[in-house]
Motif scaffolding. Structure first.
Motif, mmCIF file in Angstrom:
data_model
loop_
_atom_site.group_PDB
_atom_site.id
_atom_site.type_symbol
_atom_site.label_atom_id
_atom_site.label_comp_id
_atom_site.label_asym_id
_atom_site.label_seq_id
_atom_site.Cartn_x
_atom_site.Cartn_y
_atom_site.Cartn_z
ATOM 1 N N LYS A 1 31.441 -4.983 -13.966
ATOM 2 C CA LYS A 1 32.779 -5.417 -13.542
ATOM 3 C C LYS A 1 33.353 -4.460 -12.494
ATOM 4 C CE LYS A 1 36.943 -7.230 -15.703
ATOM 5 N NZ LYS A 1 37.662 -7.404 -16.952
ATOM 6 N N ALA A 2 32.960 -3.194 -12.570
ATOM 7 C CA ALA A 2 33.438 -2.173 -11.634
ATOM 8 C C ALA A 2 32.638 -2.167 -10.325
ATOM 9 C CB ALA A 2 33.382 -0.799 -12.284
ATOM 10 N N GLY A 3 31.602 -2.998 -10.220
ATOM 11 C CA GLY A 3 30.886 -3.109 -8.957
ATOM 12 C C GLY A 3 29.425 -2.721 -8.955
ATOM 13 N N LEU A 4 28.900 -2.262 -10.092
ATOM 14 C CA LEU A 4 27.471 -1.970 -10.163
ATOM 15 C C LEU A 4 26.718 -3.234 -10.560
ATOM 16 C CD1 LEU A 4 27.406 1.513 -11.912
ATOM 17 C CD2 LEU A 4 27.118 0.993 -9.490
ATOM 18 N N LYS A 5 25.474 -3.313 -10.146
ATOM 19 C CA LYS A 5 24.656 -4.484 -10.450
ATOM 20 C C LYS A 5 23.311 -3.988 -10.983
ATOM 21 C CE LYS A 5 22.844 -8.489 -8.003
ATOM 22 N NZ LYS A 5 22.785 -9.131 -6.692
ATOM 23 N N PHE A 6 23.044 -4.234 -12.247
ATOM 24 C CA PHE A 6 21.779 -3.818 -12.850
ATOM 25 C C PHE A 6 20.725 -4.870 -12.507
ATOM 26 C CE2 PHE A 6 24.970 -1.569 -15.270
ATOM 27 C CZ PHE A 6 24.452 -0.286 -15.271
ATOM 28 N N VAL A 7 19.811 -4.512 -11.621
ATOM 29 C CA VAL A 7 18.841 -5.472 -11.096
ATOM 30 C C VAL A 7 17.449 -5.313 -11.696
ATOM 31 C CG1 VAL A 7 20.090 -5.736 -8.934
ATOM 32 C CG2 VAL A 7 18.269 -4.040 -9.092
ATOM 33 N N GLY A 8 17.198 -4.207 -12.384
ATOM 34 C CA GLY A 8 15.889 -3.981 -12.991
ATOM 35 C C GLY A 8 16.022 -3.466 -14.401
ATOM 36 N N MET A 9 15.155 -3.984 -15.276
ATOM 37 C CA MET A 9 15.164 -3.540 -16.668
ATOM 38 C C MET A 9 13.737 -3.426 -17.170
ATOM 39 S SD MET A 9 16.573 -7.020 -18.476
ATOM 40 C CE MET A 9 18.106 -6.848 -17.637
ATOM 41 N N ASP A 10 13.581 -2.744 -18.283
ATOM 42 C CA ASP A 10 12.245 -2.603 -18.841
ATOM 43 C C ASP A 10 11.778 -3.945 -19.405
ATOM 44 O OD1 ASP A 10 13.682 -2.811 -21.238
ATOM 45 O OD2 ASP A 10 12.588 -1.196 -22.205
ATOM 46 N N GLU A 11 10.541 -3.983 -19.848
ATOM 47 C CA GLU A 11 9.958 -5.244 -20.328
ATOM 48 C C GLU A 11 10.654 -5.806 -21.564
ATOM 49 O OE1 GLU A 11 5.421 -5.532 -19.160
ATOM 50 O OE2 GLU A 11 5.819 -3.676 -20.265
ATOM 51 N N THR A 12 11.318 -4.959 -22.323
ATOM 52 C CA THR A 12 12.020 -5.442 -23.514
ATOM 53 C C THR A 12 13.392 -6.018 -23.174
ATOM 54 O OG1 THR A 12 13.162 -3.366 -24.018
ATOM 55 C CG2 THR A 12 10.920 -3.630 -24.900
ATOM 56 N N GLY A 13 13.886 -5.715 -21.971
ATOM 57 C CA GLY A 13 15.215 -6.166 -21.576
ATOM 58 C C GLY A 13 16.332 -5.321 -22.147
ATOM 59 N N GLN A 14 15.974 -4.204 -22.776
ATOM 60 C CA GLN A 14 16.961 -3.346 -23.427
ATOM 61 C C GLN A 14 17.439 -2.196 -22.546
ATOM 62 O OE1 GLN A 14 18.185 -4.099 -26.587
ATOM 63 N NE2 GLN A 14 17.036 -5.954 -26.126
ATOM 64 N N ARG A 15 16.558 -1.683 -21.708
ATOM 65 C CA ARG A 15 16.901 -0.506 -20.893
ATOM 66 C C ARG A 15 17.118 -0.907 -19.445
ATOM 67 N NH1 ARG A 15 12.287 2.018 -23.706
ATOM 68 N NH2 ARG A 15 13.168 3.248 -25.383
ATOM 69 N N MET A 16 18.217 -0.447 -18.889
ATOM 70 C CA MET A 16 18.498 -0.673 -17.484
ATOM 71 C C MET A 16 17.726 0.359 -16.675
ATOM 72 S SD MET A 16 20.462 -3.267 -17.619
ATOM 73 C CE MET A 16 19.755 -3.788 -19.170
ATOM 74 N N GLU A 17 16.940 -0.074 -15.719
ATOM 75 C CA GLU A 17 16.071 0.809 -14.952
ATOM 76 C C GLU A 17 16.520 0.994 -13.500
ATOM 77 O OE1 GLU A 17 13.591 2.509 -16.175
ATOM 78 O OE2 GLU A 17 13.347 1.572 -18.119
ATOM 79 N N ILE A 18 17.143 -0.034 -12.903
ATOM 80 C CA ILE A 18 17.558 0.042 -11.501
ATOM 81 C C ILE A 18 18.964 -0.534 -11.373
ATOM 82 C CG2 ILE A 18 17.064 -0.658 -9.122
ATOM 83 C CD1 ILE A 18 14.167 -1.170 -10.073
ATOM 84 N N VAL A 19 19.802 0.180 -10.620
ATOM 85 C CA VAL A 19 21.159 -0.285 -10.373
ATOM 86 C C VAL A 19 21.423 -0.235 -8.870
ATOM 87 C CG1 VAL A 19 22.267 1.981 -10.681
ATOM 88 C CG2 VAL A 19 23.581 -0.096 -11.099
ATOM 89 N N GLU A 20 22.171 -1.213 -8.377
ATOM 90 C CA GLU A 20 22.589 -1.272 -6.983
ATOM 91 C C GLU A 20 24.082 -1.580 -6.960
ATOM 92 O OE1 GLU A 20 20.233 -4.213 -4.938
ATOM 93 O OE2 GLU A 20 18.340 -3.258 -5.501
ATOM 94 N N LEU A 21 24.686 -1.432 -5.793
ATOM 95 C CA LEU A 21 26.075 -1.873 -5.645
ATOM 96 C C LEU A 21 26.071 -3.380 -5.487
ATOM 97 C CD1 LEU A 21 27.921 0.650 -3.304
ATOM 98 C CD2 LEU A 21 28.289 0.241 -5.729
ATOM 99 N N ALA A 22 27.017 -4.042 -6.117
ATOM 100 C CA ALA A 22 27.080 -5.499 -6.074
ATOM 101 C C ALA A 22 27.505 -6.029 -4.708
ATOM 102 C CB ALA A 22 28.031 -6.020 -7.157
ATOM 103 N N ASP A 23 28.252 -5.259 -3.954
ATOM 104 C CA ASP A 23 28.693 -5.719 -2.636
ATOM 105 C C ASP A 23 27.984 -4.925 -1.538
ATOM 106 O OD1 ASP A 23 29.915 -3.219 -2.441
ATOM 107 O OD2 ASP A 23 31.897 -3.986 -2.915
ATOM 108 N N ALA A 24 28.270 -5.259 -0.322
ATOM 109 C CA ALA A 24 27.610 -4.608 0.813
ATOM 110 C C ALA A 24 28.451 -3.471 1.389
ATOM 111 C CB ALA A 24 27.307 -5.648 1.879
#
Length: 124
Positions: free
Chosen positions: A44-67
């Motif tokens: 909600k604050a603007g981060l976008k979790f785009v990658g996670m581990d195979e279980t879907g439990q751990r967030m592995e990669i984050v990007e900014l949601a906007d440009a």
């Protein structure tokens, strides 16, 4: 220092464009984790979790949601462990292209992209 798979959940994210695929196999050294109870708040604050581990439990990669930033990617894995001078990690390659004012989408066949590796094996 084992290799772990990261599943990309957004095919249009910066990381997916750089790796040219739907998953990444990279080496991990330690495990800092994002508190799952905070993910919605962080997104909600603007981060976008785009990658996670195979279980879907751990967030592995984050990007900014906007440009609002030319290149904002944070990863749990260590891209430097597979990077070489003439074959840099896709994340380092993207960072350098962004720093030079170039689009990361201009050259999808990065030397380490899975698509390029498959093509090289098929031609051999």
């Amino acid at each position: 220092l084992g290799t772990r798979r990261t599943i990309l959940k957004d095919e249009n994210c910066t990381t997916a464009k750089l790796y040219a695929g739907s998953f990444i196999d990279e080496r991990h050294r330690h495990r800092y984790e994002v508190n799952p109870a905070k993910i919605k708040e962080l997104e909600k604050a603007g981060l976008k979790f785009v990658g996670m581990d195979e279980t879907g439990q751990r967030m592995e990669i984050v990007e900014l949601a906007d440009a609002s930033h030319p290149f904002f990617v944070a990863a749990q894995f260590h891209p430097e462990l597979k990077s070489r001078v003439m074959v840099p990690s896709p994340l380092f390659y993207g960072l350098l292209r962004a720093a030079a004012g170039q689009s990361i989408a201009d050259e999808p066949d990065h030397p380490q992209s899975p698509r390029k590796k498959r093509r090289a094996v098929a031609q051999a």
